[in-house]
Motif scaffolding. Structure first.
Motif, PDB file in Angstrom:
ATOM      1  N   LEU A   1      21.581  13.375   0.104  1.00  0.00           N
ATOM      2  CA  LEU A   1      21.122  13.985   1.367  1.00  0.00           C
ATOM      3  C   LEU A   1      21.707  15.379   1.526  1.00  0.00           C
ATOM      4  CD1 LEU A   1      21.333  11.529   4.423  1.00  0.00           C
ATOM      5  CD2 LEU A   1      19.334  12.713   3.549  1.00  0.00           C
ATOM      6  N   LEU A   2      23.014  15.484   1.245  1.00  0.00           N
ATOM      7  CA  LEU A   2      23.678  16.789   1.368  1.00  0.00           C
ATOM      8  C   LEU A   2      23.104  17.791   0.369  1.00  0.00           C
ATOM      9  CD1 LEU A   2      27.338  15.576   1.872  1.00  0.00           C
ATOM     10  CD2 LEU A   2      26.097  17.056   3.449  1.00  0.00           C
TER      11      LEU A   2
ATOM     12  N   VAL B   1      15.779  18.155  10.026  1.00  0.00           N
ATOM     13  CA  VAL B   1      16.145  17.521   8.754  1.00  0.00           C
ATOM     14  C   VAL B   1      17.506  18.055   8.289  1.00  0.00           C
ATOM     15  CG1 VAL B   1      15.533  17.387   6.305  1.00  0.00           C
ATOM     16  CG2 VAL B   1      13.785  16.992   8.038  1.00  0.00           C
TER      17      VAL B   1
ATOM     18  N   MET C   1      12.176  15.732  -0.278  1.00  0.00           N
ATOM     19  CA  MET C   1      12.302  16.599   0.904  1.00  0.00           C
ATOM     20  C   MET C   1      11.361  17.808   0.814  1.00  0.00           C
ATOM     21  SD  MET C   1      15.698  18.152   2.644  1.00  0.00           S
ATOM     22  CE  MET C   1      16.337  16.551   3.001  1.00  0.00           C
TER      23      MET C   1
ATOM     24  N   SER D   1      17.434  22.880   0.478  1.00  0.00           N
ATOM     25  CA  SER D   1      16.386  23.289   1.409  1.00  0.00           C
ATOM     26  C   SER D   1      16.800  24.540   2.195  1.00  0.00           C
ATOM     27  CB  SER D   1      16.089  22.114   2.346  1.00  0.00           C
ATOM     28  OG  SER D   1      15.582  22.564   3.537  1.00  0.00           O
TER      29      SER D   1
ATOM     30  N   THR E   1      20.870  15.865   7.658  1.00  0.00           N
ATOM     31  CA  THR E   1      21.468  15.767   6.319  1.00  0.00           C
ATOM     32  C   THR E   1      22.913  16.274   6.319  1.00  0.00           C
ATOM     33  OG1 THR E   1      20.613  17.941   5.701  1.00  0.00           O
ATOM     34  CG2 THR E   1      19.298  16.046   5.055  1.00  0.00           C
TER      35      THR E   1
ATOM     36  N   TRP F   1      23.113   8.088  -2.233  1.00  0.00           N
ATOM     37  CA  TRP F   1      22.023   8.630  -1.418  1.00  0.00           C
ATOM     38  C   TRP F   1      22.565   9.573  -0.341  1.00  0.00           C
ATOM     39  CZ3 TRP F   1      22.317   7.836   3.769  1.00  0.00           C
ATOM     40  CH2 TRP F   1      23.013   6.726   4.233  1.00  0.00           C
ATOM     41  N   ALA F   2      23.790   9.335   0.131  1.00  0.00           N
ATOM     42  CA  ALA F   2      24.370  10.218   1.148  1.00  0.00           C
ATOM     43  C   ALA F   2      24.741  11.567   0.527  1.00  0.00           C
ATOM     44  CB  ALA F   2      25.599   9.561   1.771  1.00  0.00           C
TER      45      ALA F   2
ATOM     46  N   ALA G   1      20.117  17.747  -0.928  1.00  0.00           N
ATOM     47  CA  ALA G   1      18.759  18.102  -0.495  1.00  0.00           C
ATOM     48  C   ALA G   1      18.796  19.081   0.668  1.00  0.00           C
ATOM     49  CB  ALA G   1      18.000  16.833  -0.113  1.00  0.00           C
ATOM     50  N   GLY G   2      19.703  18.859   1.613  1.00  0.00           N
ATOM     51  CA  GLY G   2      19.838  19.769   2.762  1.00  0.00           C
ATOM     52  C   GLY G   2      20.263  21.159   2.319  1.00  0.00           C
TER      53      GLY G   2
ATOM     54  N   MET H   1      15.662  12.711  -4.092  1.00  0.00           N
ATOM     55  CA  MET H   1      15.725  13.042  -2.654  1.00  0.00           C
ATOM     56  C   MET H   1      15.364  14.507  -2.413  1.00  0.00           C
ATOM     57  SD  MET H   1      18.956  10.860  -1.374  1.00  0.00           S
ATOM     58  CE  MET H   1      18.434  10.844   0.304  1.00  0.00           C
TER      59      MET H   1
END
Lengths: 115, 510
Positions: free
Chosen positions: B335-336, B187, B17, B342, B191, B331-332, B338-339, B13
């Motif tokens: 997401l965190l 995004v 991203m 980023s 996230t 996956w959740a 990846a956020g 993920m």
């Protein structure tokens, strides 16, 4: 008749000219609201904690949150946004008014009525 | 959190991203130059606001704030109030006026306003120091995330994180990608908030607005586990709270990369309304961040983990831990991760590039090589980027606090130096070059004093706490600036006239 205040020094505590005076006035109002809310809410929470030994702070719940959490964590950021909107609305109105004023000033001599 | 295992799904993920950002950057690279105000078009006030928020959102906001909340409870509200309230100061006292100066960087502004090359060079040096300290906080966040993703220890994670960051900047630079800040902000917010909604829904709380829903967790912690949230100042003093809060506000209004947003916006009105949108987008994160800290405490209490357990490393990863302990799908959690990655990468890359540009344009041709050509300056910028990355990496190997605390130190430096220089530069025409140089040097001393002498003289730590020194420091620096300016020759009449005519428009009817 208008003149530029070229011989005096303006500052935040001694604004000069209509535009600057108006701008500083609204900045003072906004900053007062900003400071009062920040200091006031913390003093409120502190005094409740000291005076009532946490009992009242346990019971005061607002929007599902303890009152001090809601005031500092939720309301204050919202209050800051409101203050910024008020400032911008005032600045926009003031800009429009001063633009209109300066246009009138320029148009009159062109018509020859004042000369 | 599981260490020793490579987190394949979250890693995929994170990679996806970054690929999305690079592809989007390639597609929009031409449009983006217009958004910065150098061309004839822009993406509107919402876009400016998203740019401000995306520029602002770092590992400190994404990971650090929840961590501080988890460890220190109500004290962390000083971060929420400080980091949002600073935008009011910025808007009413500086944004419009900075735009009227028409200068593009902090050293440019200081050099022009104070008519001094020395003041300009000092401002450039301070900007670099602030960038380095701020980047250490980001590197800590990157290293913790890399450590979790690859299942490795902190120190190798710092080295790998640095290599990844430098590679990312090189790849982006080689491909000529421009940062799509609107996409990045949206995004980031998704996230951050989507996993929180899932967590509160799973707990049966009001999940549509989890920013309010987490209040039920506070009640549960209090009633069933005896976790006390009702003594906000039990472990801290009112002075400490205010010192941190006002330091963060002064720092927000003095951080070079925050101020630079206003130089680049096409119009004054757009700059002002962009701040409102930016503040709203930032507040969305800050309304939500405390929830992760509270929910993590609740999950730990339910699992029988004692409330006083919690290291700084664990606290800085609490956003991911909360999602993991709450039983969210991988996956959740990804997401965190990846956020967070980023947010940290974009902030660090931006700060390091700004720092290297500051070196190559403000310091290198003035102090090191006076006849440097444009291509020399570009090589100097590239070289200094690597030097800065290496310095930050070394400092991040032994960080002196949590992510939010290190970031707060950067805010303290900005609040003690750049903020007084800008405030008096705009609002007091009598401020001169000698005054601002003495003031900024005093600000640097105040900022670093607790770091070097705090153990010898504990009272220094009480008056000037490392993360909160600008509360007392900034007024002190302004006093120094005023005293020195009054004792020395006033600035030239040219700058006085510029301030009266162009900045304050003091036209007077008679």
């Amino acid at each position: 008749m208008e003149e530029k205040c070229i011989n005096r020094e303006p500052s935040f505590f001694r604004p000069l000219g209509v535009t600057m005076r108006g701008e500083v006035r609204v900045i003072r109002i906004i900053l007062s609201g900003w400071l009062l809310a920040i200091v006031g809410f913390q003093l409120f929470a502190y005094l409740l904690e000291v005076s009532y030994s946490e009992l009242l702070l346990e019971d005061l719940v607002f929007f599902n949150l303890p009152i001090q959490f809601w005031l500092s964590g939720q309301f204050l950021p919202l209050w800051f946004i409101i203050l910024c909107i008020l400032f911008n609305v005032w600045m926009d109105r003031n800009t429009v008014q001063s633009t209109e004023g300066s246009l009138r000033f320029r148009i009159k001599p062109a018509s020859g009525e004042d000369e | 959190m599981d260490f020793g295992i490579i987190q394949l799904a979250p890693l995929a993920m994170v990679i996806s991203m970054f690929a999305l950002f690079i592809l989007s950057g390639l597609r929009n690279s031409k449009r983006q130059t217009l958004e910065y105000g150098f061309g004839g078009s822009y993406t509107g006030r919402v876009g400016i606001g998203a740019g401000i928020a995306s520029n602002w959102m770092s590992a400190a906001s994404f990971l650090g704030l929840a961590g501080i909340f988890y460890l220190k409870g109500y004290f962390a509200m000083a971060y929420v109030v400080g980091w949002t309230g600073g935008y009011v100061l910025l808007l009413v006292l500086m944004a419009t006026q900075i735009r009227r100066f028409g200068k593009y960087t902090t050293p440019d502004f200081v050099g022009f306003r104070y008519e001094s090359e020395k003041a300009r060079t000092l401002a450039a040096l301070i900007s670099i120091i602030i960038a380095v300290v701020y980047c250490v906080a980001q590197f800590r966040g990157i290293a913790l995330l890399v450590g979790w993703l690859f299942g490795i220890a902190y120190i190798p994670a710092v080295v790998i994180g640095t290599s990844l960051l430098v590679s990312f900047v090189v790849v982006s630079g080689t491909l000529g990608t421009a940062r799509n800040q609107k996409l990045q902000y949206f995004v980031l917010i998704i996230t951050f908030i989507l996993p929180l909604m899932l967590l509160t829904r799973k707990l049966g709380y009001f999940w549509i607005l989890p920013q309010f829903g987490y209040g039920a967790a506070i009640s549960e912690l209090q009633q069933q586990f005896g976790f006390n949230w009702s003594e906000p100042f039990a472990s801290t003093t009112l002075f400490e709270w205010f010192a941190l809060c006002f330091t963060l506000m002064f720092g927000t209004a003095g951080l070079p990369h925050v101020l630079s947003r206003f130089y680049m916006v096409p119009g004054i009105r757009d700059a002002r309304w962009g701040v409102v949108w930016g503040l709203f987008f930032i507040a969305l994160i800050y309304w939500s961040a405390p929830a992760y800290g509270v929910l993590a405490r609740l999950f730990e209490a339910r699992n029988g983990i004692a409330s006083n357990v919690g290291t700084a490393d664990a606290a800085d990863m609490i956003v991911l831990s909360a999602a993991s302990l709450g039983g969210l799908p991988i996956w959740a959690v990804g997401l965190l991760a990846a956020g967070g990655m980023s947010a940290a990468f974009s902030t660090t890359a931006g700060l390091l590039m700004t720092g290297s540009a500051s070196f190559s344009y403000d310091i290198y041709p003035r102090l090191i090589r006076p006849n440097a050509s444009e291509s020399d300056k570009i090589y100097a910028a590239k070289g200094f980027f690597l030097v800065l990355a290496a310095i930050v990496m070394l400092l991040a190997l032994r960080p002196w606090g949590m992510i939010a605390e290190i970031a707060a130190f950067a805010f303290a430096i900005a609040g003690n130096t750049i903020f007084p220089a800008f405030l008096l530069g705009i609002w007091w025409p009598r401020a001169n070059a000698t005054g601002v140089i003495c003031g900024m040097l005093t600000g640097l001393v105040i900022s670093f004093l607790p770091l070097f002498t705090g153990n010898l003289f504990p009272f220094i730590l009480q008056i000037f706490p490392l993360t909160s020194s600008a509360f007392v420091g900034a007024p002190l620096v302004m006093t120094v600036m005023i005293a020195v300016s009054l004792a020395t020759a006033p600035p030239s009449s040219t700058i006085g006239l510029f301030l009266r005519k162009n900045v304050h428009d003091c036209t007077e009817s008679s």
